[in-house]
Design an enzyme around this catalytic site. Sequence first.
Site, PDB file in Angstrom:
ATOM      1  N   HIS A  50       0.873  -1.168   0.000  1.00 15.32           N
ATOM      2  CA  HIS A  50       0.000   0.000   0.000  1.00 15.32           C
ATOM      3  C   HIS A  50       0.916   1.226   0.000  1.00 15.32           C
ATOM      4  CE1 HIS A  50      -3.980  -1.826   1.753  1.00 15.32           C
ATOM      5  NE2 HIS A  50      -3.672  -2.291   0.565  1.00 15.32           N
ATOM      6  N   GLU A  52       1.408   3.568   2.156  1.00 15.18           N
ATOM      7  CA  GLU A  52       2.121   3.769   3.416  1.00 15.18           C
ATOM      8  C   GLU A  52       3.227   2.727   3.592  1.00 15.18           C
ATOM      9  OE1 GLU A  52      -1.104   3.396   2.860  1.00 15.18           O
ATOM     10  OE2 GLU A  52      -2.366   4.463   4.302  1.00 15.18           O
ATOM     11  N   SER A  77      -7.168   7.599   4.261  1.00 18.12           N
ATOM     12  CA  SER A  77      -7.236   7.045   5.619  1.00 18.12           C
ATOM     13  C   SER A  77      -6.583   5.658   5.665  1.00 18.12           C
ATOM     14  CB  SER A  77      -8.720   6.966   6.014  1.00 18.12           C
ATOM     15  OG  SER A  77      -8.852   6.576   7.355  1.00 18.12           O
ATOM     16  N   CYS A  79      -5.559   1.894   6.190  1.00 10.80           N
ATOM     17  CA  CYS A  79      -6.253   0.622   6.436  1.00 10.80           C
ATOM     18  C   CYS A  79      -5.663  -0.058   7.677  1.00 10.80           C
ATOM     19  CB  CYS A  79      -6.119  -0.284   5.214  1.00 10.80           C
ATOM     20  SG  CYS A  79      -4.495  -1.078   5.096  1.00 10.80           S
ATOM     21  N   CYS A  82      -1.775  -0.939   7.320  1.00  7.85           N
ATOM     22  CA  CYS A  82      -0.881   0.222   7.439  1.00  7.85           C
ATOM     23  C   CYS A  82      -0.955   0.819   8.840  1.00  7.85           C
ATOM     24  CB  CYS A  82      -1.236   1.248   6.371  1.00  7.85           C
ATOM     25  SG  CYS A  82      -1.041   0.589   4.693  1.00  7.85           S
TER      26      CYS A  82
HETATM   27 ZN   LIG Z   1      -3.072   0.197   3.775  1.00  6.18          ZN
END
Ligand SMILES: [Zn+2]
Length: 145
Positions: A50, A52, A77, A79, A82
């Site tokens: 992802h 992040e 935002s 998940c 992350c």
């Molecule tokens: Zn994530």
Amino acid sequence: MDKFMQAAIDEAQKGLDEGGIPIGSVIVYQNKIIGRGHNRRVQSGSPILHGEMDAFENAGRQSAQVYRQCTLYTTLSPCSMCSGAILLYEIPKIVIGENQTFMGEEKVLRSKGVELSVLQDKSCIQMMQNFIAKSPELWNEDIGV
Ligand SMILES: [Zn+2]
């Protein structure tokens, strides 16, 4: 626009240009970006990169002391995966582009003392809305739906 959020948006745009999911992130330490990244699920066939996580990966190994002074910027935002990394490394502050298209684990992060700032930035929202409308199957795969 905050220059670090702009850098995260630039990363998201880079991901989109590569045919990927437009989510970007940067990690800032002492007012400098030490790691930047974007979602590479499509590009790398990766279930874990992802935006992040890619930023963490690109920041390389850092000491706990460094992590505890970082701010992570992300266009969306974070998940649960992350957020787990954020909690593991005790990142104290997160700046979030938007949480209207996806609400991550903000309650959990707040309950653990992480300071969150949600910008509801229009360009972040627009980028995700366009992507979700165009590629709903890729988006659902990314969030495990
Ligand atoms: Zn994530």
